[in-house]
Design a protein around this motif. Structure first.
Motif, short mmCIF file in Angstrom:
data_model
loop_
_atom_site.label_atom_id
_atom_site.label_comp_id
_atom_site.label_asym_id
_atom_site.label_seq_id
_atom_site.Cartn_x
_atom_site.Cartn_y
_atom_site.Cartn_z
N VAL A 100 -5.88 -19.45 -8.21
CA VAL A 100 -5.13 -19.11 -7.00
C VAL A 100 -4.93 -17.60 -6.90
N LYS A 101 -4.52 -16.98 -8.00
CA LYS A 101 -4.32 -15.53 -8.01
C LYS A 101 -5.62 -14.80 -7.69
N ALA A 102 -6.71 -15.25 -8.29
CA ALA A 102 -7.99 -14.58 -8.08
C ALA A 102 -8.44 -14.67 -6.63
N HIS A 103 -8.29 -15.84 -6.02
CA HIS A 103 -8.76 -16.00 -4.64
C HIS A 103 -7.86 -15.27 -3.64
N LEU A 104 -6.57 -15.21 -3.92
CA LEU A 104 -5.70 -14.42 -3.05
C LEU A 104 -6.03 -12.94 -3.15
N ALA A 105 -6.32 -12.49 -4.38
CA ALA A 105 -6.68 -11.08 -4.56
C ALA A 105 -8.00 -10.77 -3.84
N ARG A 106 -8.94 -11.70 -3.96
CA ARG A 106 -10.24 -11.50 -3.29
C ARG A 106 -10.06 -11.47 -1.78
N TYR A 107 -9.23 -12.37 -1.27
CA TYR A 107 -8.98 -12.42 0.18
C TYR A 107 -8.33 -11.12 0.65
N ASP A 108 -7.40 -10.60 -0.15
CA ASP A 108 -6.77 -9.33 0.19
C ASP A 108 -7.79 -8.20 0.27
N ARG A 109 -8.72 -8.20 -0.68
CA ARG A 109 -9.74 -7.15 -0.68
C ARG A 109 -10.62 -7.26 0.57
N LEU A 110 -11.00 -8.48 0.91
CA LEU A 110 -11.84 -8.67 2.09
C LEU A 110 -11.12 -8.25 3.36
N LYS A 111 -9.80 -8.41 3.35
CA LYS A 111 -9.01 -8.04 4.53
C LYS A 111 -8.50 -6.61 4.47
N GLY A 112 -8.90 -5.89 3.41
CA GLY A 112 -8.47 -4.50 3.29
C GLY A 112 -7.03 -4.35 2.91
N ARG A 113 -6.50 -5.34 2.14
CA ARG A 113 -5.08 -5.29 1.76
C ARG A 113 -4.98 -5.10 0.25
N ARG A 114 -5.61 -4.07 -0.26
CA ARG A 114 -5.55 -3.82 -1.69
C ARG A 114 -4.11 -3.55 -2.12
N SER A 115 -3.76 -4.08 -3.28
CA SER A 115 -2.39 -3.91 -3.76
C SER A 115 -2.15 -2.54 -4.35
N SER A 116 -3.20 -1.81 -4.69
CA SER A 116 -3.02 -0.53 -5.35
C SER A 116 -4.15 0.40 -4.96
N THR A 117 -3.81 1.66 -4.70
CA THR A 117 -4.84 2.64 -4.39
C THR A 117 -5.52 3.11 -5.66
N ASN A 118 -4.99 2.74 -6.83
CA ASN A 118 -5.57 3.15 -8.10
C ASN A 118 -6.50 2.10 -8.68
N GLU A 119 -6.79 1.05 -7.95
CA GLU A 119 -7.66 0.01 -8.47
C GLU A 119 -9.03 0.57 -8.81
N LEU A 120 -9.58 0.05 -9.90
CA LEU A 120 -10.90 0.45 -10.34
C LEU A 120 -11.79 -0.78 -10.33
N GLU A 121 -12.93 -0.70 -9.66
CA GLU A 121 -13.82 -1.84 -9.55
C GLU A 121 -15.23 -1.42 -9.98
N VAL A 122 -15.74 -2.09 -10.99
CA VAL A 122 -17.08 -1.83 -11.50
C VAL A 122 -17.82 -3.16 -11.61
N ARG A 123 -18.85 -3.33 -10.80
CA ARG A 123 -19.58 -4.60 -10.75
C ARG A 123 -18.61 -5.76 -10.56
N GLU A 124 -18.53 -6.67 -11.52
CA GLU A 124 -17.68 -7.85 -11.34
C GLU A 124 -16.33 -7.73 -12.02
N ILE A 125 -15.96 -6.51 -12.40
CA ILE A 125 -14.67 -6.28 -13.04
C ILE A 125 -13.79 -5.44 -12.12
#
Length: 229
Positions: free
Chosen positions: A113-138
């Motif tokens: 549930v947490k993972a899919h909500l986070a993914r949905y937020d990313r798709l909608k441009g609602r990142r929880s933090s401007t400091n997020e780091l994303e590399v490939r699947e991490i």
């Protein structure tokens, strides 16, 4: 702000178990006991994710999922007691975001549930933090200190998170065990560089598909470790 999840499940004991674990994790929940009620509540628009059982009275989960997808794009996590590939393929083909089979560990449900909500937020441009780091699947959020691998949250200790974040922040650069120990534990810390080796091994067990053949954290014999971007 609390996020609201709809549980569509006709077995009271399972529905209550799902509700208890989700609410302990900070979510609000409502329960629908059949497909018709589940569909009606889903379309009210007040839920951010739906946990949907396949075998339901009145309307089955496949029918409900199909109708939800005609109106909404929120995450739908389907639950089934059947393990046949054809059911999983059918559900995903109708627009479900994920599948979980009974019996399952409640902690796994919460993690998905947490993972899919986070993914949905990313798709909608609602990142929880401007400091997020994303590399490939991490994906790493240093503000909340949460780590996601292949859209599923993984639990890391404080030092595991610090080590992974540091390596990912410096991709393709080689760090010796001495350098990592000094940077993350400090020169005055008790212990030795074997601590780094242990933490690398534990990290690989959590983030790699095959920890014996890592694709993220490489060992360069005689030199140290490198995070591949």
């Amino acid at each position: 702000m609390e996020r609201t999840i709809l549980i569509v499940e006709d077995e009271p004991s399972i529905a209550e178990l799902q509700r208890d674990y989700l609410e302990m994790s900070g979510y609000r929940t409502e329960i629908a006991v059949d497909g018709e009620e589940g569909l009606e509540l889903s379309l009210t628009g007040k839920f951010e994710l739906i946990v949907l059982d396949v075998m339901l009275p009145k309307l089955n989960g496949f029918e409900v999922c199909k109708k939800i997808r005609e109106e909404l794009d929120i995450p739908v996590l389907m639950v089934t007691a059947r393990r046949e590939d054809i059911d999983i393929i059918r559900g995903l083909g109708l627009g479900a975001d994920d599948y979980i089979t009974k019996p399952f560990k409640p902690a796994e449900l919460v993690a998905r549930v947490k993972a899919h909500l986070a993914r949905y937020d990313r798709l909608k441009g609602r990142r929880s933090s401007t400091n997020e780091l994303e590399v490939r699947e991490i994906r790493l959020d240093p503000d909340s200190r949460r780590a996601f691998v292949r859209d599923r949250e993984v639990t890391l200790t404080t030092k595991e998170f610090d080590l992974l974040y540091f390596l990912a922040l410096h991709p393709n650069r080689v760090f010796s065990k001495d350098q990592l120990f000094e940077r993350l534990w400090g020169v005055d810390s008790f212990g030795d560089t074997q601590t780094v080796t242990v933490h690398i091994r534990k990290l690989r067990e959590k983030i790699e598909v095959d920890s014996a053949n890592p694709v993220y954290i490489e060992t360069l014999w005689g030199a140290g470790y490198r995070f591949r971007s």
